[in-house]
Design a protein around this motif. Structure first.
Motif, PDB file in Angstrom:
ATOM      1  N   GLY A  26      10.925   7.555  24.742  1.00  0.00           N
ATOM      2  CA  GLY A  26      10.560   6.462  25.636  1.00  0.00           C
ATOM      3  C   GLY A  26      11.738   5.525  25.802  1.00  0.00           C
ATOM      4  O   GLY A  26      12.892   5.901  25.612  1.00  0.00           O
ATOM      5  N   TYR A  27      11.434   4.284  26.141  1.00  0.00           N
ATOM      6  CA  TYR A  27      12.466   3.263  26.324  1.00  0.00           C
ATOM      7  C   TYR A  27      12.704   2.561  24.998  1.00  0.00           C
ATOM      8  O   TYR A  27      11.773   2.277  24.259  1.00  0.00           O
ATOM      9  CB  TYR A  27      12.028   2.249  27.380  1.00  0.00           C
ATOM     10  CG  TYR A  27      11.744   2.881  28.707  1.00  0.00           C
ATOM     11  CD1 TYR A  27      12.783   3.268  29.551  1.00  0.00           C
ATOM     12  CD2 TYR A  27      10.436   3.128  29.115  1.00  0.00           C
ATOM     13  CE1 TYR A  27      12.527   3.869  30.765  1.00  0.00           C
ATOM     14  CE2 TYR A  27      10.171   3.734  30.337  1.00  0.00           C
ATOM     15  CZ  TYR A  27      11.220   4.098  31.153  1.00  0.00           C
ATOM     16  OH  TYR A  27      10.967   4.700  32.351  1.00  0.00           O
ATOM     17  N   TYR A  28      13.955   2.246  24.720  1.00  0.00           N
ATOM     18  CA  TYR A  28      14.306   1.603  23.462  1.00  0.00           C
ATOM     19  C   TYR A  28      14.202   0.086  23.600  1.00  0.00           C
ATOM     20  O   TYR A  28      14.577  -0.495  24.611  1.00  0.00           O
ATOM     21  CB  TYR A  28      15.730   1.984  23.066  1.00  0.00           C
ATOM     22  CG  TYR A  28      16.232   1.229  21.872  1.00  0.00           C
ATOM     23  CD1 TYR A  28      17.095   0.164  22.016  1.00  0.00           C
ATOM     24  CD2 TYR A  28      15.829   1.573  20.598  1.00  0.00           C
ATOM     25  CE1 TYR A  28      17.551  -0.535  20.910  1.00  0.00           C
ATOM     26  CE2 TYR A  28      16.272   0.893  19.496  1.00  0.00           C
ATOM     27  CZ  TYR A  28      17.128  -0.168  19.659  1.00  0.00           C
ATOM     28  OH  TYR A  28      17.566  -0.855  18.560  1.00  0.00           O
ATOM     29  N   CYS A  29      13.681  -0.562  22.567  1.00  0.00           N
ATOM     30  CA  CYS A  29      13.737  -2.016  22.497  1.00  0.00           C
ATOM     31  C   CYS A  29      13.866  -2.408  21.030  1.00  0.00           C
ATOM     32  O   CYS A  29      13.583  -1.624  20.129  1.00  0.00           O
ATOM     33  CB  CYS A  29      12.520  -2.667  23.150  1.00  0.00           C
ATOM     34  SG  CYS A  29      10.974  -2.419  22.277  1.00  0.00           S
ATOM     35  N   ASN A  30      14.331  -3.614  20.812  1.00  0.00           N
ATOM     36  CA  ASN A  30      14.514  -4.125  19.467  1.00  0.00           C
ATOM     37  C   ASN A  30      13.872  -5.501  19.417  1.00  0.00           C
ATOM     38  O   ASN A  30      14.468  -6.481  19.839  1.00  0.00           O
ATOM     39  CB  ASN A  30      16.002  -4.177  19.131  1.00  0.00           C
ATOM     40  CG  ASN A  30      16.245  -4.351  17.646  1.00  0.00           C
ATOM     41  OD1 ASN A  30      15.377  -4.807  16.912  1.00  0.00           O
ATOM     42  ND2 ASN A  30      17.439  -3.999  17.213  1.00  0.00           N
ATOM     43  N   ASN A  34      15.514  -7.142  14.771  1.00  0.00           N
ATOM     44  CA  ASN A  34      15.515  -6.319  13.572  1.00  0.00           C
ATOM     45  C   ASN A  34      14.252  -5.465  13.487  1.00  0.00           C
ATOM     46  O   ASN A  34      13.786  -5.144  12.402  1.00  0.00           O
ATOM     47  CB  ASN A  34      15.638  -7.212  12.326  1.00  0.00           C
ATOM     48  CG  ASN A  34      16.099  -6.441  11.117  1.00  0.00           C
ATOM     49  OD1 ASN A  34      16.620  -5.340  11.233  1.00  0.00           O
ATOM     50  ND2 ASN A  34      15.897  -7.005   9.946  1.00  0.00           N
ATOM     51  N   HIS A  35      13.717  -5.135  14.636  1.00  0.00           N
ATOM     52  CA  HIS A  35      12.465  -4.373  14.666  1.00  0.00           C
ATOM     53  C   HIS A  35      12.558  -3.313  15.770  1.00  0.00           C
ATOM     54  O   HIS A  35      12.019  -3.496  16.854  1.00  0.00           O
ATOM     55  CB  HIS A  35      11.294  -5.332  14.929  1.00  0.00           C
ATOM     56  CG  HIS A  35       9.961  -4.694  14.785  1.00  0.00           C
ATOM     57  ND1 HIS A  35       9.297  -4.630  13.593  1.00  0.00           N
ATOM     58  CD2 HIS A  35       9.179  -4.053  15.689  1.00  0.00           C
ATOM     59  CE1 HIS A  35       8.152  -4.017  13.774  1.00  0.00           C
ATOM     60  NE2 HIS A  35       8.054  -3.638  15.028  1.00  0.00           N
ATOM     61  N   PHE A  54       2.389  -0.038  28.483  1.00  0.00           N
ATOM     62  CA  PHE A  54       3.436   0.283  27.525  1.00  0.00           C
ATOM     63  C   PHE A  54       2.907   0.056  26.122  1.00  0.00           C
ATOM     64  O   PHE A  54       2.183  -0.897  25.860  1.00  0.00           O
ATOM     65  CB  PHE A  54       4.677  -0.601  27.740  1.00  0.00           C
ATOM     66  CG  PHE A  54       5.444  -0.271  28.958  1.00  0.00           C
ATOM     67  CD1 PHE A  54       6.360   0.756  28.956  1.00  0.00           C
ATOM     68  CD2 PHE A  54       5.248  -0.990  30.129  1.00  0.00           C
ATOM     69  CE1 PHE A  54       7.082   1.074  30.090  1.00  0.00           C
ATOM     70  CE2 PHE A  54       5.964  -0.683  31.266  1.00  0.00           C
ATOM     71  CZ  PHE A  54       6.879   0.345  31.250  1.00  0.00           C
ATOM     72  N   LYS A  55       3.269   0.948  25.209  1.00  0.00           N
ATOM     73  CA  LYS A  55       2.859   0.838  23.821  1.00  0.00           C
ATOM     74  C   LYS A  55       4.108   0.841  22.947  1.00  0.00           C
ATOM     75  O   LYS A  55       4.954   1.723  23.073  1.00  0.00           O
ATOM     76  CB  LYS A  55       1.959   2.020  23.456  1.00  0.00           C
ATOM     77  CG  LYS A  55       1.485   2.002  22.034  1.00  0.00           C
ATOM     78  CD  LYS A  55       0.606   3.200  21.730  1.00  0.00           C
ATOM     79  CE  LYS A  55       0.168   3.165  20.284  1.00  0.00           C
ATOM     80  NZ  LYS A  55      -0.577   4.358  19.909  1.00  0.00           N
ATOM     81  N   ASN A  56       4.233  -0.157  22.078  1.00  0.00           N
ATOM     82  CA  ASN A  56       5.353  -0.211  21.134  1.00  0.00           C
ATOM     83  C   ASN A  56       5.074   0.726  19.977  1.00  0.00           C
ATOM     84  O   ASN A  56       4.017   0.654  19.359  1.00  0.00           O
ATOM     85  CB  ASN A  56       5.525  -1.612  20.560  1.00  0.00           C
ATOM     86  CG  ASN A  56       5.944  -2.623  21.581  1.00  0.00           C
ATOM     87  OD1 ASN A  56       6.336  -2.280  22.687  1.00  0.00           O
ATOM     88  ND2 ASN A  56       5.859  -3.886  21.229  1.00  0.00           N
ATOM     89  N   ILE A  57       6.023   1.597  19.679  1.00  0.00           N
ATOM     90  CA  ILE A  57       5.895   2.495  18.538  1.00  0.00           C
ATOM     91  C   ILE A  57       7.092   2.260  17.630  1.00  0.00           C
ATOM     92  O   ILE A  57       8.241   2.434  18.036  1.00  0.00           O
ATOM     93  CB  ILE A  57       5.844   3.969  18.999  1.00  0.00           C
ATOM     94  CG1 ILE A  57       4.647   4.177  19.933  1.00  0.00           C
ATOM     95  CG2 ILE A  57       5.781   4.895  17.796  1.00  0.00           C
ATOM     96  CD1 ILE A  57       4.595   5.524  20.590  1.00  0.00           C
ATOM     97  N   ASP A  58       6.828   1.811  16.415  1.00  0.00           N
ATOM     98  CA  ASP A  58       7.897   1.544  15.456  1.00  0.00           C
ATOM     99  C   ASP A  58       8.604   2.842  15.083  1.00  0.00           C
ATOM    100  O   ASP A  58       7.949   3.857  14.833  1.00  0.00           O
ATOM    101  CB  ASP A  58       7.342   0.890  14.189  1.00  0.00           C
ATOM    102  CG  ASP A  58       6.777  -0.503  14.451  1.00  0.00           C
ATOM    103  OD1 ASP A  58       7.183  -1.123  15.446  1.00  0.00           O
ATOM    104  OD2 ASP A  58       5.932  -0.955  13.655  1.00  0.00           O
ATOM    105  N   ASN A 144      24.041   3.141  13.585  1.00  0.00           N
ATOM    106  CA  ASN A 144      22.679   2.672  13.689  1.00  0.00           C
ATOM    107  C   ASN A 144      22.561   1.938  15.005  1.00  0.00           C
ATOM    108  O   ASN A 144      22.958   0.803  15.121  1.00  0.00           O
ATOM    109  CB  ASN A 144      22.357   1.758  12.513  1.00  0.00           C
ATOM    110  CG  ASN A 144      20.907   1.369  12.468  1.00  0.00           C
ATOM    111  OD1 ASN A 144      20.209   1.461  13.467  1.00  0.00           O
ATOM    112  ND2 ASN A 144      20.466   0.926  11.318  1.00  0.00           N
ATOM    113  N   ILE A 145      22.026   2.604  16.011  1.00  0.00           N
ATOM    114  CA  ILE A 145      21.935   2.017  17.337  1.00  0.00           C
ATOM    115  C   ILE A 145      21.066   0.770  17.329  1.00  0.00           C
ATOM    116  O   ILE A 145      21.250  -0.137  18.101  1.00  0.00           O
ATOM    117  CB  ILE A 145      21.421   3.043  18.368  1.00  0.00           C
ATOM    118  CG1 ILE A 145      21.692   2.555  19.766  1.00  0.00           C
ATOM    119  CG2 ILE A 145      19.955   3.327  18.181  1.00  0.00           C
ATOM    120  CD1 ILE A 145      21.525   3.601  20.821  1.00  0.00           C
TER     121      ILE A 145
END
Length: 162
Positions: A26-30, A34-35, A54-58, A144-145
């Motif tokens: 999916g799309y990357y977000c931080n 730090n999450h 949209f669903k955030n998946i850790d 570590n992206i």
């Protein structure tokens, strides 16, 4: 030689879920700096039309890798961290992002212009699930992206033809 570029997925990332270790794309977000997480897009078609959710998946930060925009000779998407097999030279190489471009590292040699070799190689695994496949290939630098100072592109880009 033809190169297939999947333009619709240039902002695509993948990472391993923290809850079950499965891969998610999916799309990357931080969140909060730090999450790291992957935004999974779902489109529902119902009585009111199309609904986008949209669903955030850790995800585990060390497993996050960007899609290169290329597919291998078997039409499999190539991501950062994938291990490619070059049967002609009987070598395995690791896909890395170095100096602003994707490359494949065979041994200690960086092969820039991954588009030139993508159609001749195929994905055999990745550095997270199959570390034994790159014991003879180059060991990529620890990256570590999720902690990178570069923000992933969020716009849609079109490739320009020269």
């Amino acid at each position: 030689m033809s190169v297939k570029i999947m333009r619709e997925n240039m902002g695509l990332y993948r990472g391993k879920r923290t809850d079950n270790g499965e891969w998610v794309k999916g799309y990357y977000c931080n969140l909060g700096g730090n999450h790291p997480c992957i935004l999974k897009e779902n489109i529902f078609i119902g009585k009111i039309g199309r609904v986008l959710e949209f669903k955030n998946i850790d995800v585990l930060p060390e497993t996050v890798g960007q899609y290169t925009g290329l597919v291998d000779k078997n039409d499999r998407k190539i991501f950062e961290g994938d291990i490619l097999r070059d049967d002609d030279n009987e070598e395995n190489g690791v896909v890395e992002f170095v100096d602003g471009e994707f490359c494949v590292v065979f041994g200690n040699v960086e092969t820039h212009g991954i588009a030139d070799i993508a159609c001749c190689c195929y994905v055999i695994g990745n550095i997270h699930d199959n570390p034994e496949l790159f014991e003879t290939a180059a060991k990529p630098a620890a990256k570590n992206i999720a902690q990178s100072t570069l923000a992933p592109a969020t716009e849609n880009f079109e490739l320009m033809e020269g």
